[in-house]
Design an enzyme around this catalytic site. Structure first.
Site, PDB file in Angstrom:
ATOM      1  N   CYS A  25       7.017  -0.479  -8.977  1.00  0.00           N
ATOM      2  CA  CYS A  25       7.500  -1.239  -7.826  1.00  0.00           C
ATOM      3  C   CYS A  25       8.958  -1.630  -8.024  1.00  0.00           C
ATOM      4  CB  CYS A  25       6.678  -2.518  -7.644  1.00  0.00           C
ATOM      5  SG  CYS A  25       4.970  -2.224  -7.200  1.00  0.00           S
ATOM      6  N   CYS A  68      -4.164  -1.009  -2.440  1.00  0.00           N
ATOM      7  CA  CYS A  68      -4.692   0.336  -2.690  1.00  0.00           C
ATOM      8  C   CYS A  68      -4.374   0.722  -4.119  1.00  0.00           C
ATOM      9  CB  CYS A  68      -4.158   1.351  -1.690  1.00  0.00           C
ATOM     10  SG  CYS A  68      -2.427   1.770  -1.834  1.00  0.00           S
ATOM     11  N   CYS A  77       0.869  -1.162   0.000  1.00  0.00           N
ATOM     12  CA  CYS A  77       0.000   0.000   0.000  1.00  0.00           C
ATOM     13  C   CYS A  77       0.916   1.225   0.000  1.00  0.00           C
ATOM     14  CB  CYS A  77      -0.898  -0.027   1.234  1.00  0.00           C
ATOM     15  SG  CYS A  77      -2.402   0.924   1.018  1.00  0.00           S
TER      16      CYS A  77
END
Length: 166
Positions: free
Chosen positions: A96, A88, A12
């Protein structure tokens, strides 16, 4: 049947509520088959007290909970993840880190209870609602016969769980 424990990372942005609750739930509901982790792209440094209230109803030790950066779990000495699940929409859209072992990924979006501006009773109710939604998806996930499914089938099932109305 495999004796492998699968590592599952929940991501998140702030790592203060949804991802932390998911970490605790998959670890407790997985009964040794899963070890949960959580992290954030921009952790706020504290776990939300309303999330802690929800987690206290599980067997997960709340003293293990902390808000941390995903960089910590992307480091070379970190446990290798088998699955990474964003919880989320902001984290789902972010770039990432590259995760060792190429874990399977999925997005399971949940409303952000930490963003609610309301009374403590309203916040507590929303945290409870989101906690139950996370619990419902994790219940489906931990019931999958992972040792019998091919990697692509697992990925398909993970994405399908994220689309489940809870």
């Amino acid at each position: 049947m495999t004796d492998k424990t699968f590592n599952v990372l929940f991501l998140c942005t702030g790592n203060s509520a949804r991802s932390v609750m998911a970490e605790a739930l998959i670890t407790t509901m997985g009964h040794g088959r899963f070890q949960g982790y959580s992290a954030g792209s921009f952790p706020n440094g504290t776990v939300n007290p309303f999330a802690i209230e929800q987690i206290e109803h599980t067997d997960y030790p709340v003293t293990n909970l902390r808000s941390k950066s995903w960089d910590e779990l992307a480091a070379a000495d970190a446990p290798q993840m088998d699955f990474i699940i964003t919880v989320c929409d902001n984290a789902a859209g972010e770039v990432c880190p590259i995760w060792p072992g190429h874990p399977l990924t999925a997005h399971w979006g949940f409303e952000d209870p930490a963003a609610l501006n309301g009374s403590d009773e309203e916040k507590r109710a929303l945290f409870h609602k989101v906690f139950r939604q996370i619990m419902a998806r994790i219940s489906i996930f931990v019931s999958l016969p992972l040792s019998m499914l091919e990697k692509n089938a697992i990925h398909h099932e993970m994405k399908k769980i994220g689309e489940t109305q809870v």
